[in-house]
Motif scaffolding. Sequence first.
Motif, PDB file in Angstrom:
ATOM      1  N   ILE A 261      34.089  50.012  35.933  1.00  0.00           N
ATOM      2  CA  ILE A 261      33.866  50.116  37.373  1.00  0.00           C
ATOM      3  C   ILE A 261      32.462  50.656  37.588  1.00  0.00           C
ATOM      4  CG2 ILE A 261      34.678  51.151  39.524  1.00  0.00           C
ATOM      5  CD1 ILE A 261      37.420  51.451  38.227  1.00  0.00           C
ATOM      6  N   ALA A 262      31.637  49.881  38.252  1.00  0.00           N
ATOM      7  CA  ALA A 262      30.237  50.272  38.447  1.00  0.00           C
ATOM      8  C   ALA A 262      30.100  51.256  39.604  1.00  0.00           C
ATOM      9  CB  ALA A 262      29.395  49.026  38.712  1.00  0.00           C
ATOM     10  N   ASN A 263      29.030  52.044  39.544  1.00  0.00           N
ATOM     11  CA  ASN A 263      28.645  52.954  40.626  1.00  0.00           C
ATOM     12  C   ASN A 263      29.724  53.991  40.937  1.00  0.00           C
ATOM     13  OD1 ASN A 263      26.218  51.454  40.979  1.00  0.00           O
ATOM     14  ND2 ASN A 263      27.320  49.997  42.303  1.00  0.00           N
ATOM     15  N   THR A 264      30.269  54.584  39.873  1.00  0.00           N
ATOM     16  CA  THR A 264      31.249  55.654  40.073  1.00  0.00           C
ATOM     17  C   THR A 264      30.576  56.999  39.825  1.00  0.00           C
ATOM     18  OG1 THR A 264      31.967  55.523  37.753  1.00  0.00           O
ATOM     19  CG2 THR A 264      33.168  54.196  39.368  1.00  0.00           C
ATOM     20  N   VAL A 265      31.076  58.035  40.529  1.00  0.00           N
ATOM     21  CA  VAL A 265      30.549  59.388  40.342  1.00  0.00           C
ATOM     22  C   VAL A 265      30.923  59.903  38.962  1.00  0.00           C
ATOM     23  CG1 VAL A 265      30.624  61.754  41.200  1.00  0.00           C
ATOM     24  CG2 VAL A 265      30.632  59.818  42.807  1.00  0.00           C
ATOM     25  N   GLU A 266      32.151  59.721  38.567  1.00  0.00           N
ATOM     26  CA  GLU A 266      32.632  60.081  37.244  1.00  0.00           C
ATOM     27  C   GLU A 266      33.751  59.126  36.854  1.00  0.00           C
ATOM     28  OE1 GLU A 266      33.974  64.073  37.552  1.00  0.00           O
ATOM     29  OE2 GLU A 266      35.738  63.572  38.746  1.00  0.00           O
ATOM     30  N   GLU A 267      33.987  59.062  35.567  1.00  0.00           N
ATOM     31  CA  GLU A 267      34.988  58.119  35.088  1.00  0.00           C
ATOM     32  C   GLU A 267      36.386  58.546  35.529  1.00  0.00           C
ATOM     33  OE1 GLU A 267      34.234  55.339  33.729  1.00  0.00           O
ATOM     34  OE2 GLU A 267      32.100  55.808  33.653  1.00  0.00           O
ATOM     35  N   PRO A 268      37.231  57.619  36.016  1.00  0.00           N
ATOM     36  CA  PRO A 268      38.596  57.972  36.430  1.00  0.00           C
ATOM     37  C   PRO A 268      39.468  58.344  35.227  1.00  0.00           C
ATOM     38  CG  PRO A 268      38.272  55.599  36.511  1.00  0.00           C
ATOM     39  CD  PRO A 268      36.933  56.187  36.216  1.00  0.00           C
ATOM     40  N   SER A 298      48.951  54.533  33.527  1.00  0.00           N
ATOM     41  CA  SER A 298      48.531  54.683  34.924  1.00  0.00           C
ATOM     42  C   SER A 298      47.045  55.017  34.952  1.00  0.00           C
ATOM     43  CB  SER A 298      49.335  55.786  35.632  1.00  0.00           C
ATOM     44  OG  SER A 298      49.137  57.035  35.004  1.00  0.00           O
ATOM     45  N   TYR A 299      46.382  54.603  36.026  1.00  0.00           N
ATOM     46  CA  TYR A 299      44.928  54.742  36.159  1.00  0.00           C
ATOM     47  C   TYR A 299      44.614  55.418  37.487  1.00  0.00           C
ATOM     48  CZ  TYR A 299      45.090  51.284  32.428  1.00  0.00           C
ATOM     49  OH  TYR A 299      45.374  50.629  31.251  1.00  0.00           O
ATOM     50  N   GLY A 308      33.754  57.447  49.244  1.00  0.00           N
ATOM     51  CA  GLY A 308      35.037  56.750  49.202  1.00  0.00           C
ATOM     52  C   GLY A 308      35.574  56.660  47.776  1.00  0.00           C
ATOM     53  N   THR A 309      36.733  56.057  47.681  1.00  0.00           N
ATOM     54  CA  THR A 309      37.397  55.903  46.381  1.00  0.00           C
ATOM     55  C   THR A 309      37.888  54.477  46.218  1.00  0.00           C
ATOM     56  OG1 THR A 309      39.537  56.570  47.290  1.00  0.00           O
ATOM     57  CG2 THR A 309      38.159  58.311  46.322  1.00  0.00           C
ATOM     58  N   LEU A 310      38.082  54.116  44.984  1.00  0.00           N
ATOM     59  CA  LEU A 310      38.604  52.798  44.648  1.00  0.00           C
ATOM     60  C   LEU A 310      39.930  52.967  43.923  1.00  0.00           C
ATOM     61  CD1 LEU A 310      38.283  49.713  44.431  1.00  0.00           C
ATOM     62  CD2 LEU A 310      37.115  50.096  42.236  1.00  0.00           C
ATOM     63  N   SER A 311      41.002  52.437  44.516  1.00  0.00           N
ATOM     64  CA  SER A 311      42.338  52.558  43.919  1.00  0.00           C
ATOM     65  C   SER A 311      42.484  51.581  42.751  1.00  0.00           C
ATOM     66  CB  SER A 311      43.407  52.270  44.972  1.00  0.00           C
ATOM     67  OG  SER A 311      44.682  52.255  44.360  1.00  0.00           O
ATOM     68  N   GLN A 312      43.123  52.076  41.706  1.00  0.00           N
ATOM     69  CA  GLN A 312      43.409  51.233  40.545  1.00  0.00           C
ATOM     70  C   GLN A 312      44.913  51.138  40.277  1.00  0.00           C
ATOM     71  OE1 GLN A 312      40.268  51.284  37.238  1.00  0.00           O
ATOM     72  NE2 GLN A 312      40.526  53.466  37.717  1.00  0.00           N
ATOM     73  N   SER A 313      45.698  51.359  41.294  1.00  0.00           N
ATOM     74  CA  SER A 313      47.150  51.345  41.120  1.00  0.00           C
ATOM     75  C   SER A 313      47.675  49.978  40.697  1.00  0.00           C
ATOM     76  CB  SER A 313      47.835  51.789  42.418  1.00  0.00           C
ATOM     77  OG  SER A 313      47.489  50.922  43.492  1.00  0.00           O
ATOM     78  N   ASP A 314      46.903  48.896  40.971  1.00  0.00           N
ATOM     79  CA  ASP A 314      47.387  47.575  40.571  1.00  0.00           C
ATOM     80  C   ASP A 314      47.284  47.367  39.053  1.00  0.00           C
ATOM     81  OD1 ASP A 314      44.662  47.605  40.578  1.00  0.00           O
ATOM     82  OD2 ASP A 314      44.416  45.622  41.490  1.00  0.00           O
ATOM     83  N   GLU A 350      53.884  43.878  42.085  1.00  0.00           N
ATOM     84  CA  GLU A 350      54.210  42.516  41.665  1.00  0.00           C
ATOM     85  C   GLU A 350      52.988  41.611  41.743  1.00  0.00           C
ATOM     86  OE1 GLU A 350      57.402  38.936  42.787  1.00  0.00           O
ATOM     87  OE2 GLU A 350      57.483  40.884  43.803  1.00  0.00           O
ATOM     88  N   VAL A 351      52.126  41.805  42.732  1.00  0.00           N
ATOM     89  CA  VAL A 351      50.912  41.015  42.905  1.00  0.00           C
ATOM     90  C   VAL A 351      49.733  41.980  42.977  1.00  0.00           C
ATOM     91  CG1 VAL A 351      49.682  39.351  44.342  1.00  0.00           C
ATOM     92  CG2 VAL A 351      52.184  39.228  44.157  1.00  0.00           C
ATOM     93  N   ASP A 352      48.695  41.724  42.172  1.00  0.00           N
ATOM     94  CA  ASP A 352      47.542  42.635  42.154  1.00  0.00           C
ATOM     95  C   ASP A 352      46.595  42.359  43.314  1.00  0.00           C
ATOM     96  OD1 ASP A 352      46.181  40.354  41.493  1.00  0.00           O
ATOM     97  OD2 ASP A 352      45.608  40.984  39.481  1.00  0.00           O
ATOM     98  N   SER A 353      45.472  43.084  43.331  1.00  0.00           N
ATOM     99  CA  SER A 353      44.531  42.980  44.454  1.00  0.00           C
ATOM    100  C   SER A 353      43.874  41.604  44.535  1.00  0.00           C
ATOM    101  CB  SER A 353      43.439  44.050  44.319  1.00  0.00           C
ATOM    102  OG  SER A 353      42.769  43.924  43.064  1.00  0.00           O
ATOM    103  N   ALA A 354      43.863  40.851  43.420  1.00  0.00           N
ATOM    104  CA  ALA A 354      43.271  39.508  43.419  1.00  0.00           C
ATOM    105  C   ALA A 354      44.316  38.432  43.685  1.00  0.00           C
ATOM    106  CB  ALA A 354      42.567  39.237  42.085  1.00  0.00           C
TER     107      ALA A 354
END
Length: 523
Positions: A261-268, A298-299, A308-314, A350-354
């Motif tokens: 994941i690009a442009n993150t403050v720190e690694e999740p 889990s991520y 802001g934040t980017l969810s990785q629950s998918d 069941e269905v991811d963000s894409a």
Amino acid sequence: MQALLLAATAAGAVSAGTVQAQETTGLRGALTAADTNSGLLAGEDARPAEAAPAYVPVSPGALPEEDAPRPPRIFAADPALPGEAEAQPQSPVAAAASRAAAAAEIDQTPTGTVRQPTVDSLESESLDRGAQRAQAIEGLDRPIEENPYEAPGITFGTFILKPSIEQGVTATSNADSSTDGSEAVLSETTLRLNAVSDWSRHSATVDAFGTFRKTLSGQEVDDFEGGVDAVLDLELAHEYRARGTFTYSAAPESAASPVVIANTVEEPITQRVGGTLGLQKDMGKARFGITGGAIHDSYGDADLEGGGTLSQSDRDATLYTMTLRAGYEISPALTPFVETEIGRNQYDQEVDSAGYQRSSDRYAVRGGLELDLGEKFSGEVAAGWVREDFDDDRLDALSTPTVDGLLRWSPERGTDVTLSGSTILEGTTTAGESGSVLYSSRIGIERQIRSNLTGGALLGVAYRNYSQSDGYDVIFDAEASLTWWLNRYAGVVTRVEHETVTSNLSDRDAKTNSIFLGLKLQR
């Protein structure tokens, strides 16, 4: 009255004559035994006094019955023994001599007091150790310990606990092991706990650790990495054995992850929790086993530099597996086996963000060999094939050969070598891609150079192949360490680490060099 006086006068005359005859110069002749006997045997019925009889053993079994001595007859009037011919009467002296000779031939056992040796000639016997003078503690003979600097441990119920803490400073060229990380000096603290059961039949082990890192200077870092691994082995009746495992780990996602994941403050933070439960049965030399397992990944959300934040629950998913294994012991050291695995990788969404359905079914078959040569060589190695079919028809199946194994080798005392390898199917949320396959291998060596100096080295290589594309990653890491023990409870630790990620994809290359110096305390 006159007659009595005449008799006394005659006796006195005879006595006086006799005394006078003895007093004359010289004897009138030698005194023989015959003369003596004739004087003793004055009367026909007179019998001489018998000499003391010679010793003749008469106890049962002292002599065989046929060899038992027969006492000689002294007088003719004595009755003859059965089977003995008539013997001529013997004189008392001759009879005594015969008896003495017969006794000497019969038994030479002394019957008198036997002279004992002197006290000084006896062997000197050790005194009671409790009565001896105690030596100084420094002079006592102590058993040689195989590892005199090993942690003694703490008894807690039926477990032996071995806690330790490691505190030091790390200087690194890439503080967060990312593609754009920078230099920093970090304070690093690691807590470890090893627990081993002290049971007579079953066994259990627990290994836990936690590492905290915080920046002293340079790139800002404040993260945590830790994990727990537990194993329980139960010996059941009728040749059944049960084995349960539990694992948990948490760590920041590094540049070696298949998803960047690009442009993150720190690694999740990524977390993994799971376990297995298996049952084994021995039937002669045949080995059968069944094992079920579940692992959930889990991520965490990623904090972006622009806010802001980017969810990785998918990406969160749980892998359920069931494995059947059958083997045959051809020798105590070699047991070939075959196993088959079926599983289901179920995504939380069941269905991811894409818009793809990422859940899939997994099938695998393997054949391998278990080795058990005691402390020298042990482990297992297996090769096979694995396939994963996705619920979404737009995604191609992941299918690849597999190589897995873990071998432990001890060429000599104080040296341990570990070789491991694995094949892992990795998921992704990249549109149109099914995921990737990671092949990895690692070799580690630990050497007790001296009783108070331990060295270690590690070398690992991994190759990642991305499906439905020509992308790949090559990951190389190496480590060397030394621990100098000041005593059983404290030591100085130093480590040098290197990691390189090389890829033909953009924004994937990374390099990290680090050196650590610290103090380790153990109990």
